[in-house]
Design an enzyme around this catalytic site. Sequence first.
Site, PDB file in Angstrom:
ATOM      1  N   ARG A  77      63.538  77.538 -57.919  1.00 35.69           N
ATOM      2  CA  ARG A  77      62.130  77.603 -57.575  1.00 35.69           C
ATOM      3  C   ARG A  77      61.878  76.669 -56.405  1.00 35.69           C
ATOM      4  NH1 ARG A  77      61.871  81.695 -59.943  1.00 35.69           N
ATOM      5  NH2 ARG A  77      60.405  82.342 -61.599  1.00 35.69           N
ATOM      6  N   GLU A  81      54.977  80.790 -51.135  1.00 36.26           N
ATOM      7  CA  GLU A  81      55.522  82.126 -50.884  1.00 36.26           C
ATOM      8  C   GLU A  81      54.379  83.130 -50.753  1.00 36.26           C
ATOM      9  OE1 GLU A  81      58.435  83.042 -53.877  1.00 36.26           O
ATOM     10  OE2 GLU A  81      59.663  81.289 -53.372  1.00 36.26           O
ATOM     11  N   HIS A 116      62.828  85.721 -51.421  1.00 34.20           N
ATOM     12  CA  HIS A 116      62.882  85.698 -52.888  1.00 34.20           C
ATOM     13  C   HIS A 116      63.493  87.005 -53.427  1.00 34.20           C
ATOM     14  CE1 HIS A 116      60.871  83.605 -56.547  1.00 34.20           C
ATOM     15  NE2 HIS A 116      61.992  84.219 -56.908  1.00 34.20           N
TER      16      HIS A 116
END
Length: 325
Positions: free
Chosen positions: A237, A266, A285
Amino acid sequence: MKKHVVLYKKLSAQLMERLQAQFQVTLIERLDAQGLRQLRDALPSAHALLGASIKLDPSLLDLAPNLEAIASVSVGVDNYDIDYLTQRRILLTNTPNVLTETTADTGFALILATARRVVELANLVRAGGWQQSIGPRHFGSDVHGKTLGIVGMGRIGEALAQRGHFGFGMPVLYHSHSPKPAVEQRFNARYCDLDTLLQQADFICLTLPLTAETEGLINARAFAQMRPESIFINIARGKVVDETALIEALRSGQIRGAGLDVFEREPLDADSPLLQMDNVVATPHIGSATHETREAMARCAVENLLAALAGERPKNLVNAGGWKG
């Protein structure tokens, strides 16, 4: 009267049919401003939610008095207040196991791409800059035989260790809450404290969850312990890392490079200094982003939801304290 299920993630036709056969289903196709308004409007009558990539805080879920279950299409559960959900007896489920191998593949892709400067040199060729045999200033570094350091030895950490040990002959160091003898035996891995791992590993890979204890774990002090030839990989993360400290470590040459699939914010801001650095491989991601894995995750989430609304204990229940059985 059918229970109301709110989806904020598109599902395959087959999975949609399974839900629509039993429930009233509302699909919110995009989580833009309009979609968030649709979600708020749907919450008062919702019995279950299914989706990912949105923070469901108590102030939002207070709008859903009938809510029984949330099926998250993810492994990480940092977008949820688990104590709040447990207090309200709302079941939270996730989708472990099905994305383990795919995410580990992503981690190793970042190791290879960063070490061998794949993106940087591919862009050089694309731009017409390959005019003669490349010299030392474009050389990368070997991966085989180098020391792989894994911070967090859960399912994904083990899958990464398997690839490094068996595929590339890499000595494995790891740091986690406690030693794992089976991991040490299978991969000839060595448990160590975090400082030792940071100082000795050639590749430092994060695979641990985001919690109050791990937020900001990799900070300026941590980067200062790494060596100039170290390569940093994050498939965990973004908020586990102090991004400002990471940028400074890359700029100053404290570390050689970074392969990053997750970020503090993000999508990554277009003006982020990380995007201007040749020694950074940044991906959006994509840890679990394959057709096969995303379908398996969605199917797992649907099965969790079906069990929860049938009064059965879901297979992947996160908050056991919320179970009424």
